[in-house]
Design an enzyme around this catalytic site. Structure first.
Site, PDB file in Angstrom:
ATOM      1  N   HIS A  19      -0.517  -4.825   8.832  1.00 42.06           N
ATOM      2  CA  HIS A  19       0.300  -5.381   9.907  1.00 42.06           C
ATOM      3  C   HIS A  19       1.559  -5.978   9.313  1.00 42.06           C
ATOM      4  O   HIS A  19       1.515  -6.557   8.226  1.00 42.06           O
ATOM      5  CB  HIS A  19      -0.487  -6.471  10.658  1.00 42.06           C
ATOM      6  CG  HIS A  19       0.104  -6.791  11.983  1.00 42.06           C
ATOM      7  ND1 HIS A  19       1.109  -7.721  12.133  1.00 42.06           N
ATOM      8  CD2 HIS A  19      -0.132  -6.274  13.218  1.00 42.06           C
ATOM      9  CE1 HIS A  19       1.455  -7.767  13.401  1.00 42.06           C
ATOM     10  NE2 HIS A  19       0.728  -6.905  14.083  1.00 42.06           N
ATOM     11  N   ASP A  50      -5.902  -2.955  16.598  1.00 37.54           N
ATOM     12  CA  ASP A  50      -6.234  -1.605  17.063  1.00 37.54           C
ATOM     13  C   ASP A  50      -7.531  -1.056  16.489  1.00 37.54           C
ATOM     14  O   ASP A  50      -8.067  -0.081  17.008  1.00 37.54           O
ATOM     15  CB  ASP A  50      -5.092  -0.639  16.703  1.00 37.54           C
ATOM     16  CG  ASP A  50      -3.831  -1.008  17.433  1.00 37.54           C
ATOM     17  OD1 ASP A  50      -3.897  -1.155  18.650  1.00 37.54           O
ATOM     18  OD2 ASP A  50      -2.788  -1.167  16.780  1.00 37.54           O
TER      19      ASP A  50
HETATM   20  C1  LIG Z   1       1.566  -1.695  10.739  1.00 33.38           C
HETATM   21  C2  LIG Z   1       2.420  -1.188   9.579  1.00 33.38           C
HETATM   22  C3  LIG Z   1       3.498  -0.253  10.145  1.00 33.38           C
HETATM   23  C4  LIG Z   1       3.052  -2.401   8.896  1.00 33.38           C
HETATM   24  O1  LIG Z   1       3.901  -1.943   7.935  1.00 33.38           O
HETATM   25  P1  LIG Z   1       4.738  -2.893   6.941  1.00 33.38           P
HETATM   26  O2  LIG Z   1       4.500  -4.324   7.150  1.00 33.38           O
HETATM   27  O3  LIG Z   1       6.136  -2.417   7.028  1.00 33.38           O
HETATM   28  O4  LIG Z   1       4.086  -2.577   5.588  1.00 33.38           O
HETATM   29  P2  LIG Z   1       4.650  -1.544   4.547  1.00 33.38           P
HETATM   30  O5  LIG Z   1       4.932  -0.259   5.255  1.00 33.38           O
HETATM   31  O6  LIG Z   1       5.797  -2.202   3.860  1.00 33.38           O
HETATM   32  O7  LIG Z   1       3.436  -1.383   3.551  1.00 33.38           O
HETATM   33  C5  LIG Z   1       3.214  -2.157   2.409  1.00 33.38           C
HETATM   34  C6  LIG Z   1       2.349  -1.354   1.467  1.00 33.38           C
HETATM   35  O8  LIG Z   1       1.047  -1.180   2.051  1.00 33.38           O
HETATM   36  C7  LIG Z   1       0.801   0.207   2.252  1.00 33.38           C
HETATM   37  N1  LIG Z   1       0.173   0.330   3.580  1.00 33.38           N
HETATM   38  C8  LIG Z   1       0.505  -0.337   4.710  1.00 33.38           C
HETATM   39  N2  LIG Z   1      -0.332  -0.022   5.710  1.00 33.38           N
HETATM   40  C9  LIG Z   1      -1.193   0.881   5.191  1.00 33.38           C
HETATM   41  C10 LIG Z   1      -2.284   1.584   5.735  1.00 33.38           C
HETATM   42  N3  LIG Z   1      -2.639   1.417   7.012  1.00 33.38           N
HETATM   43  N4  LIG Z   1      -2.959   2.448   4.944  1.00 33.38           N
HETATM   44  C11 LIG Z   1      -2.588   2.618   3.654  1.00 33.38           C
HETATM   45  N5  LIG Z   1      -1.578   1.968   3.062  1.00 33.38           N
HETATM   46  C12 LIG Z   1      -0.884   1.109   3.838  1.00 33.38           C
HETATM   47  C13 LIG Z   1       2.153   0.890   2.234  1.00 33.38           C
HETATM   48  O9  LIG Z   1       2.044   2.254   1.893  1.00 33.38           O
HETATM   49  C14 LIG Z   1       2.865   0.064   1.207  1.00 33.38           C
HETATM   50  O10 LIG Z   1       2.407   0.452  -0.055  1.00 33.38           O
HETATM   51  P3  LIG Z   1       3.402   0.426  -1.337  1.00 33.38           P
HETATM   52  O11 LIG Z   1       3.785  -1.005  -1.507  1.00 33.38           O
HETATM   53  O12 LIG Z   1       2.594   0.995  -2.442  1.00 33.38           O
HETATM   54  O13 LIG Z   1       4.583   1.291  -0.958  1.00 33.38           O
HETATM   55  C15 LIG Z   1       1.549  -0.417   8.550  1.00 33.38           C
HETATM   56  O14 LIG Z   1       0.598  -1.280   7.990  1.00 33.38           O
HETATM   57  C16 LIG Z   1       0.863   0.808   9.177  1.00 33.38           C
HETATM   58  O15 LIG Z   1       1.481   1.870   9.273  1.00 33.38           O
HETATM   59  N6  LIG Z   1      -0.441   0.667   9.571  1.00 33.38           N
HETATM   60  C17 LIG Z   1      -1.148   1.755  10.195  1.00 33.38           C
HETATM   61  C18 LIG Z   1      -0.754   1.886  11.651  1.00 33.38           C
HETATM   62  C19 LIG Z   1      -1.325   0.768  12.504  1.00 33.38           C
HETATM   63  O16 LIG Z   1      -2.499   0.463  12.465  1.00 33.38           O
HETATM   64  N7  LIG Z   1      -0.442   0.192  13.331  1.00 33.38           N
HETATM   65  C20 LIG Z   1      -0.816  -0.841  14.288  1.00 33.38           C
HETATM   66  C21 LIG Z   1      -0.123  -2.131  14.000  1.00 33.38           C
HETATM   67  S1  LIG Z   1      -0.753  -3.381  15.113  1.00 33.38           S
END
Ligand SMILES: CC(C)(COP(=O)(O)OP(=O)(O)OC[C@H]1O[C@@H](n2cnc3c(N)ncnc32)[C@H](O)[C@@H]1OP(=O)(O)O)[C@@H](O)C(=O)NCCC(=O)NCCS
Length: 431
Positions: A309, A366
């Site tokens: 998140h 979710d």
């Molecule tokens: C929600 C989300 C977009 C938040 O993203 P964010 O805060 O921008 O986090 P980042 O994209 O910067 O990720 C940080 C690190 O964790 C990893 N990561 C984040 N969510 C991940 C996941 N669900 N599975 C695997 N790796 C994940 C990223 O690849 C990144 O790795 P790195 O540092 O090696 O590049 C992301 O966690 C995600 O895509 N989750 C899955 C979709 C989801 O469940 N969304 C509902 C949100 S309520």
């Protein structure tokens, strides 16, 4: 409430030191006010994804992502979920305080009075192609409400109250109608003798030839699920609602834009993708290892759905509530869902894996909500619609706050990285 000035910050640019005020919110978050930065230095800030940018001051929702706290108007979400119905929380978000018993009854009656949609709008449903995603229908219908109720102004409080009531009541009816359309059944009208959530379940599951009894466990679960989704400060769809609204457009159009933003798999669409992921694991024999390895692979774009998140870097407080609800609903239906076992194993494996630990990746809201909806008989492509019904009062409260505070039109800047000035080559000479 206003932000209090609490200190200053110095920024050194090209040998010059500039001083900017620091403001503090009621829960201690501090922000440097850089609104004069560009005027004084010619520089802008670069903050892709707005990870460090406070776009507004807001009285509505407080989140502490490190401690796993979520409060609406000062009340803890778990406290609200335990003691309130969804319409009380909607009232709280929109009006700022919890309703008294008399106010709640009046509000409930008002919602019932406005629960039907214009008969002509019903024709829209029949013209959508089969298998249309209900989020596409929901967003189109939300903006269409502005054509059916165009007489209301945005500056008169009573008019706005009416628009808000119509939206909260009618969006639920539209959601149920879009489901009936998708299964080819006639729509069921809302009933004045039923409460908000019971009414929704009735519109979803009864038919003209069969009155489906409403299971109180399901109605209670729905109330709680909608409450945990009701607001989440400046997330993607809420920022969209505020941003679109800042152009001066009406509430219906702003909400329609929020619905579209919520649809994305990285936002509200994730609950649908969680179930699809769990089903895939089940089809392939139930081993969660492959999915974990795919999620960890830096060359794969795949992410573990329902994990991670932007704000919560600890266990999402909503996921805790959803997990318990899921178990309750499964117990009430007397079934055994193999996807719940897979989800629990996946969660345990991920929480004990250094990749997820180092990145503070925990189950988000979710992860268990999709499973709960599934047990309630709500199909996968309706999950994001359920999220939208829950989030609606939050979007409305945020829009009203924006509308009342003379917010300037949302218009971020950029750092341009394209070509420098070049001349157009006449078409005959272009290679
Ligand atoms: C929600 C989300 C977009 C938040 O993203 P964010 O805060 O921008 O986090 P980042 O994209 O910067 O990720 C940080 C690190 O964790 C990893 N990561 C984040 N969510 C991940 C996941 N669900 N599975 C695997 N790796 C994940 C990223 O690849 C990144 O790795 P790195 O540092 O090696 O590049 C992301 O966690 C995600 O895509 N989750 C899955 C979709 C989801 O469940 N969304 C509902 C949100 S309520």
């Amino acid at each position: 409430m206003k932000m209090e000035k609490n200190g200053t910050a110095e920024i050194r640019v090209d040998g010059k030191t500039l001083t900017y005020p620091v403001y503090e919110g009621t829960e201690g978050e501090r922000a440097i006010d850089i609104s004069k930065l560009r005027k004084e230095t010619g520089l802008i800030t670069y903050d892709s994804g707005f990870m460090n940018t406070g776009s507004c001051a807001s009285d509505i929702t407080f989140i502490d992502g490190e401690k796993g706290i979520l409060r609406y108007r000062g009340y803890d979400v778990a406290d609200l979920a335990e003691k309130c119905e969804f319409i009380e929380v909607a009232y709280l978000l929109v009006h700022g305080s919890l309703p008294t018993a008399v106010q709640k009854d009046r509000y409930s009656q008002l919602l019932n009075q406005h629960s039907m949609i214009h008969e002509d709008m019903k024709d829209f449903f029949s013209n959508y192609p089969e298998h249309s995603h209900p989020m596409a229908i929901l967003s189109a219908m939300a903006v269409s409400l502005s054509s059916f109720y165009p007489e209301l102004g945005q500056d008169v409080k009573e008019d706005l109250d009416m628009t808000v009531t119509r939206l909260i009541s009618k969006l639920r009816t539209i959601a149920a109608f879009s489901y009936k359309k998708s299964i080819g059944e006639p729509t069921i009208y809302p009933r004045h003798d039923l409460k908000y959530c019971e009414n929704f379940l009735n519109m979803m599951f009864s038919s003209p030839v069969r009155k489906e009894p409403i299971n109180p466990v399901m109605a209670d679960a729905l109330n709680k699920l909608l409450i945990i989704h009701a607001d989440h400060e400046q997330n993607c769809s809420t920022s969209v609602v505020r941003g679109v609204g800042s152009s001066g457009i009406n509430l219906y159009a702003s909400i329609a834009a929020g619905i579209c933003a919520l649809w994305g798999p990285r936002h509200g669409g994730a609950n649908q993708h969680v179930i699809e992921m769990l089903e895939e694991i089940y089809r392939e024999g139930g081993d969660v290892s492959k999915v974990i390895e795919r999620a960890k692979n830096p060359r794969s774009p795949f992410r573990l759905m329902g994990f991670g998140h932007r704000v919560y870097k600890s266990y999402d407080p909503r996921a805790k509530i959803a997990k318990e609800l899921c178990k309750k609903v499964i117990a009430a239906t007397n079934t055994k869902d193999p996807l719940l076992d897979i989800a629990q194993e996946l969660e345990e494996r991920a929480l004990n894996d250094s990749y997820f630990q180092e990145r503070n990746l925990y189950p988000n809201v979710d992860f268990y909500t999709g499973l709960t909806y599934r047990e309630m008989g709500i199909p996968t492509n309706m999950f994001t619609v359920m999220f939208a019904i829950g989030r609606l009062p939050g979007w409305i409260a945020q829009w009203l706050e924006m509308n009342n505070s003379e917010t300037p039109i949302a218009r971020p800047r950029q750092v341009y990285t394209g070509p420098n000035l070049r001349k157009v080559t006449p078409i005959a000479k272009r290679k």
